[in-house]
Design a protein around this motif. Sequence first.
Motif, PDB file in Angstrom:
ATOM      1  N   ASN A  69     -14.075  -4.629   8.760  1.00 18.07           N
ATOM      2  CA  ASN A  69     -14.970  -3.293   9.431  1.00 18.07           C
ATOM      3  C   ASN A  69     -14.283  -2.397   9.212  1.00 18.07           C
ATOM      4  OD1 ASN A  69     -15.554  -5.688  12.023  1.00 18.07           O
ATOM      5  ND2 ASN A  69     -17.088  -4.926  10.697  1.00 18.07           N
ATOM      6  N   VAL A  70     -12.926  -2.419   8.486  1.00 22.68           N
ATOM      7  CA  VAL A  70     -12.073  -1.053   8.597  1.00 22.68           C
ATOM      8  C   VAL A  70     -12.831  -0.044   7.930  1.00 22.68           C
ATOM      9  CG1 VAL A  70      -9.911  -0.296   7.404  1.00 22.68           C
ATOM     10  CG2 VAL A  70      -9.804  -2.276   8.887  1.00 22.68           C
ATOM     11  N   ASP A  71     -13.251  -0.327   6.756  1.00 20.39           N
ATOM     12  CA  ASP A  71     -13.963   0.877   6.086  1.00 20.39           C
ATOM     13  C   ASP A  71     -15.296   1.533   6.623  1.00 20.39           C
ATOM     14  OD1 ASP A  71     -12.358   0.596   3.857  1.00 20.39           O
ATOM     15  OD2 ASP A  71     -13.602  -0.679   2.653  1.00 20.39           O
ATOM     16  N   ALA A  72     -15.958   0.612   7.328  1.00 18.38           N
ATOM     17  CA  ALA A  72     -17.095   1.073   8.027  1.00 18.38           C
ATOM     18  C   ALA A  72     -16.633   2.121   9.405  1.00 18.38           C
ATOM     19  CB  ALA A  72     -17.890   0.065   8.698  1.00 18.38           C
ATOM     20  N   ILE A  73     -15.421   1.377  10.009  1.00 21.20           N
ATOM     21  CA  ILE A  73     -14.864   2.369  10.934  1.00 21.20           C
ATOM     22  C   ILE A  73     -14.626   3.717  10.543  1.00 21.20           C
ATOM     23  CG2 ILE A  73     -13.048   2.473  12.548  1.00 21.20           C
ATOM     24  CD1 ILE A  73     -13.039  -0.643  13.097  1.00 21.20           C
ATOM     25  N   ARG A  74     -13.692   3.892   9.557  1.00 16.53           N
ATOM     26  CA  ARG A  74     -13.631   5.083   8.987  1.00 16.53           C
ATOM     27  C   ARG A  74     -14.577   5.865   8.649  1.00 16.53           C
ATOM     28  NH1 ARG A  74      -8.353   5.810   8.127  1.00 16.53           N
ATOM     29  NH2 ARG A  74      -6.565   4.055   7.393  1.00 16.53           N
ATOM     30  N   ALA A  75     -15.716   5.164   8.032  1.00 20.53           N
ATOM     31  CA  ALA A  75     -16.847   5.956   7.606  1.00 20.53           C
ATOM     32  C   ALA A  75     -17.430   6.712   9.239  1.00 20.53           C
ATOM     33  CB  ALA A  75     -17.899   5.188   6.963  1.00 20.53           C
ATOM     34  N   ARG A  76     -17.524   5.816  10.007  1.00 12.90           N
ATOM     35  CA  ARG A  76     -18.154   6.171  11.510  1.00 12.90           C
ATOM     36  C   ARG A  76     -17.456   7.440  11.903  1.00 12.90           C
ATOM     37  NH1 ARG A  76     -21.182   2.753   9.700  1.00 12.90           N
ATOM     38  NH2 ARG A  76     -21.411   4.526   8.070  1.00 12.90           N
ATOM     39  N   VAL A  77     -16.066   7.401  12.016  1.00  8.26           N
ATOM     40  CA  VAL A  77     -15.210   8.339  12.545  1.00  8.26           C
ATOM     41  C   VAL A  77     -15.460   9.593  11.510  1.00  8.26           C
ATOM     42  CG1 VAL A  77     -12.956   8.951  12.861  1.00  8.26           C
ATOM     43  CG2 VAL A  77     -13.557   6.730  13.313  1.00  8.26           C
ATOM     44  N   ALA A  78     -15.761   9.449  10.277  1.00 10.16           N
ATOM     45  CA  ALA A  78     -15.814  10.440   9.587  1.00 10.16           C
ATOM     46  C   ALA A  78     -17.221  11.487   9.804  1.00 10.16           C
ATOM     47  CB  ALA A  78     -15.880  10.249   8.263  1.00 10.16           C
ATOM     48  N   GLU A  79     -17.875  10.450  10.428  1.00 17.63           N
ATOM     49  CA  GLU A  79     -19.471  11.237  10.725  1.00 17.63           C
ATOM     50  C   GLU A  79     -19.210  12.193  11.875  1.00 17.63           C
ATOM     51  OE1 GLU A  79     -22.167   8.285  11.707  1.00 17.63           O
ATOM     52  OE2 GLU A  79     -22.132   7.443   9.403  1.00 17.63           O
ATOM     53  N   VAL A  80     -18.129  12.127  12.538  1.00 18.93           N
ATOM     54  CA  VAL A  80     -18.069  13.079  13.807  1.00 18.93           C
ATOM     55  C   VAL A  80     -16.906  13.865  13.842  1.00 18.93           C
ATOM     56  CG1 VAL A  80     -19.359  11.403  15.367  1.00 18.93           C
ATOM     57  CG2 VAL A  80     -16.794  11.074  15.180  1.00 18.93           C
ATOM     58  N   THR A  81     -16.024  13.577  13.031  1.00 17.87           N
ATOM     59  CA  THR A  81     -14.775  14.709  12.515  1.00 17.87           C
ATOM     60  C   THR A  81     -14.084  14.430  11.391  1.00 17.87           C
ATOM     61  OG1 THR A  81     -12.602  15.137  13.505  1.00 17.87           O
ATOM     62  CG2 THR A  81     -13.352  12.798  13.794  1.00 17.87           C
ATOM     63  N   ASN A  82     -13.419  15.479  10.790  1.00 17.63           N
ATOM     64  CA  ASN A  82     -12.703  15.410   9.767  1.00 17.63           C
ATOM     65  C   ASN A  82     -11.233  14.969   9.915  1.00 17.63           C
ATOM     66  OD1 ASN A  82     -14.916  16.226   8.000  1.00 17.63           O
ATOM     67  ND2 ASN A  82     -14.296  18.477   8.596  1.00 17.63           N
ATOM     68  N   GLN A  83     -10.901  14.923  11.391  1.00 14.77           N
ATOM     69  CA  GLN A  83      -9.486  14.639  11.730  1.00 14.77           C
ATOM     70  C   GLN A  83      -9.045  13.193  11.145  1.00 14.77           C
ATOM     71  OE1 GLN A  83      -7.050  16.729  13.006  1.00 14.77           O
ATOM     72  NE2 GLN A  83      -8.372  18.516  13.341  1.00 14.77           N
ATOM     73  N   PRO A  84      -7.733  13.145  10.962  1.00 15.32           N
ATOM     74  CA  PRO A  84      -7.232  11.989  10.665  1.00 15.32           C
ATOM     75  C   PRO A  84      -7.061  10.921  11.922  1.00 15.32           C
ATOM     76  CG  PRO A  84      -5.422  13.353  10.544  1.00 15.32           C
ATOM     77  CD  PRO A  84      -6.761  14.097  10.866  1.00 15.32           C
ATOM     78  N   ILE A  85      -7.202   9.560  11.599  1.00 20.42           N
ATOM     79  CA  ILE A  85      -7.043   8.722  12.562  1.00 20.42           C
ATOM     80  C   ILE A  85      -5.276   8.435  12.798  1.00 20.42           C
ATOM     81  CG2 ILE A  85      -7.420   6.328  13.309  1.00 20.42           C
ATOM     82  CD1 ILE A  85      -9.894   6.513  11.700  1.00 20.42           C
ATOM     83  N   ARG A  86      -5.003   9.037  13.954  1.00 20.07           N
ATOM     84  CA  ARG A  86      -3.378   9.130  14.019  1.00 20.07           C
ATOM     85  C   ARG A  86      -2.893   7.952  14.846  1.00 20.07           C
ATOM     86  NH1 ARG A  86      -1.300  14.531  14.185  1.00 20.07           N
ATOM     87  NH2 ARG A  86       0.953  13.566  14.607  1.00 20.07           N
ATOM     88  N   TYR A  87      -3.541   7.469  15.925  1.00 16.42           N
ATOM     89  CA  TYR A  87      -3.106   6.382  16.609  1.00 16.42           C
ATOM     90  C   TYR A  87      -4.352   5.324  17.120  1.00 16.42           C
ATOM     91  CZ  TYR A  87       0.616   9.672  17.988  1.00 16.42           C
ATOM     92  OH  TYR A  87       1.793  10.547  17.949  1.00 16.42           O
ATOM     93  N   VAL A  88      -3.534   4.170  16.751  1.00 18.22           N
ATOM     94  CA  VAL A  88      -4.958   3.062  17.518  1.00 18.22           C
ATOM     95  C   VAL A  88      -4.129   2.366  18.513  1.00 18.22           C
ATOM     96  CG1 VAL A  88      -5.730   0.817  16.811  1.00 18.22           C
ATOM     97  CG2 VAL A  88      -5.381   2.550  14.917  1.00 18.22           C
TER      98      VAL A  88
END
Length: 285
Positions: A69-88
């Motif tokens: 699901n990683v690629d889809a998670i990144r894609a969904r996050v990119a729909e709401v912000t251009n900010q990078p994922i810094r913490y999980v």
Amino acid sequence: MRGISRSGVLVALVAASAIAIVVTGQEPDPLSVTAVKDGLYYINGVGGNVGVRVTDAGVVLVDDKFPRNVDAIRARVAEVTNQPIRYVINTHHHGDHAGGNVGFIDTADVIAHENARKNMIRNEQEAPPRIVYTDQTAVHLGGVEVRAHHLGRGHTNGDSVVYFPDLRTVHGGDLLHGTAPFIDYANGGSSQEWLGVLDGILALDFDTAIPGHGGLMTRADVEAFRDQFVAVRTRMRELIDGGLAKEDAPARIVTPELSWTTAENGLFMRRSIPGFYDEIAAEGQ
Ligand SMILES: [Zn+2]
């Protein structure tokens, strides 16, 4: 409309009135992103719900589903912000919540309770968190605080409740569940301590909760979840006091008024039995 703009081909046939025919070359992605509050979203679909806290300095994710699901998670996050994922932050070690670590750990700091890391290592899961905590920790990013609390054993022995204080929202991981709880005794779960954990969650100032699975919950929903936990424990206590044999527990626990015991024809609750039987029986000794 996501699937259309992403990968589809939009063919408009203009006739007497405009008729749009959508041609897509692949199955639509089953994950979707939903706004919870200003700057907070969650991604549902297969696997555990992912919390997405957006700040001006990056994104804090809560859980990351399965590796696939990683690629889809990144894609969904990119729909709401251009900010990078810094913490999980992993709410616990289960593969439908922490499996995606493999896709994030090289570019983000992954954090979990120390027991969640131990469980991941013992269960030979990939990409255990590099950062652990014991009672409480926090990420401060872009002027936003995201707190992680370990309030005791519950779903496992390494659960985190993630609290967004400015938004009065919690992500409970599988400590909160839309269908019924699963008590993972093999990984330190406890129904008795889970009650205390729920009290700890209810001591936080929140009005909205993201459960590990299922739709958003209100504070009243969390209170009802706690009430059913008490009722199910009482039901098991009464059955055991009445001489219930362990092998009969899955059938006898079923009570129409208790939705957890009837969910999926009782199969969901059955996963927690016989460990649940043993725990309640031991309490009475
Ligand atoms: Zn879980």
